[in-house]
Design a protein around this motif. Structure first.
Motif, PDB file in Angstrom:
ATOM      1  N   VAL A 229      47.620   5.834  51.855  1.00 30.86           N
ATOM      2  CA  VAL A 229      46.282   5.894  52.413  1.00 30.86           C
ATOM      3  C   VAL A 229      46.319   5.195  53.756  1.00 30.86           C
ATOM      4  CG1 VAL A 229      43.888   5.205  52.103  1.00 30.86           C
ATOM      5  CG2 VAL A 229      45.244   5.914  50.124  1.00 30.86           C
ATOM      6  N   ALA A 230      45.937   5.904  54.800  1.00 32.50           N
ATOM      7  CA  ALA A 230      45.974   5.358  56.157  1.00 32.50           C
ATOM      8  C   ALA A 230      44.557   5.054  56.630  1.00 32.50           C
ATOM      9  CB  ALA A 230      46.634   6.353  57.100  1.00 32.50           C
ATOM     10  N   VAL A 231      44.432   4.078  57.501  1.00 30.39           N
ATOM     11  CA  VAL A 231      43.125   3.739  58.059  1.00 30.39           C
ATOM     12  C   VAL A 231      42.952   4.313  59.460  1.00 30.39           C
ATOM     13  CG1 VAL A 231      42.790   1.666  56.691  1.00 30.39           C
ATOM     14  CG2 VAL A 231      43.989   1.515  58.874  1.00 30.39           C
ATOM     15  N   GLY A 232      44.010   4.855  60.031  1.00 26.75           N
ATOM     16  CA  GLY A 232      43.946   5.452  61.355  1.00 26.75           C
ATOM     17  C   GLY A 232      45.115   6.383  61.563  1.00 26.75           C
ATOM     18  N   GLU A 233      45.196   6.921  62.762  1.00 25.53           N
ATOM     19  CA  GLU A 233      46.262   7.860  63.075  1.00 25.53           C
ATOM     20  C   GLU A 233      47.601   7.145  63.230  1.00 25.53           C
ATOM     21  OE1 GLU A 233      45.043  10.333  66.307  1.00 25.53           O
ATOM     22  OE2 GLU A 233      43.247  10.990  65.252  1.00 25.53           O
ATOM     23  N   ALA A 234      48.676   7.921  63.254  1.00 26.46           N
ATOM     24  CA  ALA A 234      50.031   7.366  63.285  1.00 26.46           C
ATOM     25  C   ALA A 234      50.339   6.632  64.582  1.00 26.46           C
ATOM     26  CB  ALA A 234      51.059   8.468  63.064  1.00 26.46           C
ATOM     27  N   GLY A 235      49.811   7.123  65.693  1.00 26.89           N
ATOM     28  CA  GLY A 235      50.061   6.471  66.973  1.00 26.89           C
ATOM     29  C   GLY A 235      51.236   7.051  67.739  1.00 26.89           C
ATOM     30  N   GLU A 236      52.254   7.529  67.050  1.00 30.10           N
ATOM     31  CA  GLU A 236      53.434   8.102  67.697  1.00 30.10           C
ATOM     32  C   GLU A 236      53.633   9.509  67.163  1.00 30.10           C
ATOM     33  OE1 GLU A 236      58.221   7.193  68.193  1.00 30.10           O
ATOM     34  OE2 GLU A 236      57.061   6.115  66.698  1.00 30.10           O
ATOM     35  N   ILE A 237      53.820  10.467  68.069  1.00 29.61           N
ATOM     36  CA  ILE A 237      54.050  11.849  67.680  1.00 29.61           C
ATOM     37  C   ILE A 237      55.464  12.225  68.112  1.00 29.61           C
ATOM     38  CG2 ILE A 237      53.336  14.242  67.987  1.00 29.61           C
ATOM     39  CD1 ILE A 237      50.482  13.196  68.480  1.00 29.61           C
ATOM     40  N   LEU A 238      56.252  12.699  67.147  1.00 31.20           N
ATOM     41  CA  LEU A 238      57.644  13.065  67.406  1.00 31.20           C
ATOM     42  C   LEU A 238      57.789  14.567  67.628  1.00 31.20           C
ATOM     43  CD1 LEU A 238      59.306  10.903  64.597  1.00 31.20           C
ATOM     44  CD2 LEU A 238      58.756  10.240  66.948  1.00 31.20           C
ATOM     45  N   ASP A 239      58.952  14.986  68.111  1.00 31.88           N
ATOM     46  CA  ASP A 239      59.228  16.414  68.313  1.00 31.88           C
ATOM     47  C   ASP A 239      59.470  17.142  66.993  1.00 31.88           C
ATOM     48  OD1 ASP A 239      58.968  16.293  71.072  1.00 31.88           O
ATOM     49  OD2 ASP A 239      61.094  15.865  71.389  1.00 31.88           O
ATOM     50  N   ARG A 240      59.854  16.424  65.963  1.00 30.42           N
ATOM     51  CA  ARG A 240      60.160  17.031  64.668  1.00 30.42           C
ATOM     52  C   ARG A 240      58.904  17.648  64.052  1.00 30.42           C
ATOM     53  NH1 ARG A 240      62.833  13.742  59.568  1.00 30.42           N
ATOM     54  NH2 ARG A 240      62.769  15.456  58.065  1.00 30.42           N
ATOM     55  N   GLN A 241      59.036  18.868  63.536  1.00 29.74           N
ATOM     56  CA  GLN A 241      57.924  19.553  62.901  1.00 29.74           C
ATOM     57  C   GLN A 241      58.152  19.676  61.402  1.00 29.74           C
ATOM     58  OE1 GLN A 241      57.433  23.347  64.904  1.00 29.74           O
ATOM     59  NE2 GLN A 241      55.938  22.448  66.305  1.00 29.74           N
ATOM     60  N   VAL A 242      57.049  19.661  60.665  1.00 29.90           N
ATOM     61  CA  VAL A 242      57.077  19.917  59.225  1.00 29.90           C
ATOM     62  C   VAL A 242      55.937  20.873  58.906  1.00 29.90           C
ATOM     63  CG1 VAL A 242      58.141  17.731  58.544  1.00 29.90           C
ATOM     64  CG2 VAL A 242      55.669  17.889  58.713  1.00 29.90           C
ATOM     65  N   THR A 243      56.115  21.635  57.855  1.00 31.47           N
ATOM     66  CA  THR A 243      55.064  22.533  57.391  1.00 31.47           C
ATOM     67  C   THR A 243      54.473  21.948  56.122  1.00 31.47           C
ATOM     68  OG1 THR A 243      56.209  24.442  58.324  1.00 31.47           O
ATOM     69  CG2 THR A 243      54.544  24.889  56.647  1.00 31.47           C
ATOM     70  N   VAL A 244      53.156  21.869  56.082  1.00 35.19           N
ATOM     71  CA  VAL A 244      52.446  21.385  54.899  1.00 35.19           C
ATOM     72  C   VAL A 244      51.818  22.590  54.219  1.00 35.19           C
ATOM     73  CG1 VAL A 244      50.646  19.847  54.015  1.00 35.19           C
ATOM     74  CG2 VAL A 244      51.998  19.166  56.019  1.00 35.19           C
ATOM     75  N   TYR A 245      52.171  22.804  52.953  1.00 43.96           N
ATOM     76  CA  TYR A 245      51.603  23.870  52.144  1.00 43.96           C
ATOM     77  C   TYR A 245      50.502  23.269  51.284  1.00 43.96           C
ATOM     78  CZ  TYR A 245      55.643  26.527  53.593  1.00 43.96           C
ATOM     79  OH  TYR A 245      56.593  27.164  54.354  1.00 43.96           O
ATOM     80  N   PHE A 246      49.445  24.044  51.044  1.00 42.18           N
ATOM     81  CA  PHE A 246      48.288  23.549  50.303  1.00 42.18           C
ATOM     82  C   PHE A 246      48.144  24.331  49.004  1.00 42.18           C
ATOM     83  CE2 PHE A 246      47.642  22.954  54.833  1.00 42.18           C
ATOM     84  CZ  PHE A 246      47.479  21.582  54.879  1.00 42.18           C
ATOM     85  N   ASP A 247      47.920  23.582  47.932  1.00 45.72           N
ATOM     86  CA  ASP A 247      47.818  24.146  46.591  1.00 45.72           C
ATOM     87  C   ASP A 247      46.530  23.633  45.954  1.00 45.72           C
ATOM     88  OD1 ASP A 247      48.820  25.454  44.170  1.00 45.72           O
ATOM     89  OD2 ASP A 247      49.150  23.422  43.427  1.00 45.72           O
ATOM     90  N   ALA A 248      45.872  24.487  45.154  1.00 53.45           N
ATOM     91  CA  ALA A 248      44.616  24.098  44.500  1.00 53.45           C
ATOM     92  C   ALA A 248      44.616  24.580  43.058  1.00 53.45           C
ATOM     93  CB  ALA A 248      43.429  24.687  45.250  1.00 53.45           C
TER      94      ALA A 248
END
Length: 188
Positions: free
Chosen positions: A49-68
């Motif tokens: 659980v985060a209270v804010g954004e990460a602050g650093e954005i890297l070049d590496r990409q990931v795909t997030v799949y959503f399931d319900a």
């Protein structure tokens, strides 16, 4: 030091009572301690659980799949409004899920979640979500629910995470009686 009674039967009764009280106390402590363990370690796909954004954005990409999913007899349809989202590690992503009450009476539900692969769950951080907050829908009512998240840039420094190119965020709604109050984890 505690002095036990001299009579054998009384001593056994006192020790049995102490053991019973200890077991009841351990039973009540088990759930919060297990929840804490899962949050700290990411065990079982528990996210951070985060209270804010990460602050650093890297070049590496990931795909997030959503399931319900819904529990077997829950009269709701529940689905992600997008099947996947590709984000850069550290970049905030926003996804929506839609729940619709398909019954002819109000229904209250609460969602739990997990993330796969389990080893990557500690790096998936939610800033805002609908999990653990009771949602009541009137007959035929629909609700769109947001999830704001990021993948922690610390993942990039772990060699065992080099093969992780995707995450699956899965929610399951369970019907409740509507009497319970929201959990302290309601906001994230």
């Amino acid at each position: 030091m505690i002095r036990l009674p001299q009579d054998k039967n009384t001593r056994v009764a006192v020790m049995a009572a102490f053991g019973a009280v200890t077991m009841v106390g351990a039973a009540f402590a088990a759930v919060p301690l297990y929840d804490l363990f899962c949050r700290v370690t990411g065990y079982g796909g528990t996210t951070q659980v985060a209270v804010g954004e990460a602050g650093e954005i890297l070049d590496r990409q990931v795909t997030v799949y959503f399931d319900a999913n819904t529990e077997r007899d829950m009269p709701w349809s529940f689905e992600p409004l997008q099947r996947s989202l590709t984000v850069q590690v550290g970049e905030s992503g926003l996804a929506y899920y839609r729940a619709t009450n398909t019954s002819d009476q109000p229904v209250t539900g609460v969602a739990s979640y997990n993330v796969a692969p389990y080893k990557a769950a500690p790096y998936f951080s939610k800033i805002q979500c609908f999990c653990f907050t009771e949602q009541t829908l009137a007959p035929g009512e629909s609700m769109d629910m947001p999830v704001l998240f990021f993948v922690d840039p610390l993942m990039d420094g772990e060699r065992r995470m080099d093969d992780v190119t995707s995450f699956t965020l899965s929610y399951t709604f369970f019907e409740t009686d509507g009497a319970a109050s929201s959990s302290s984890d309601a906001a994230p």
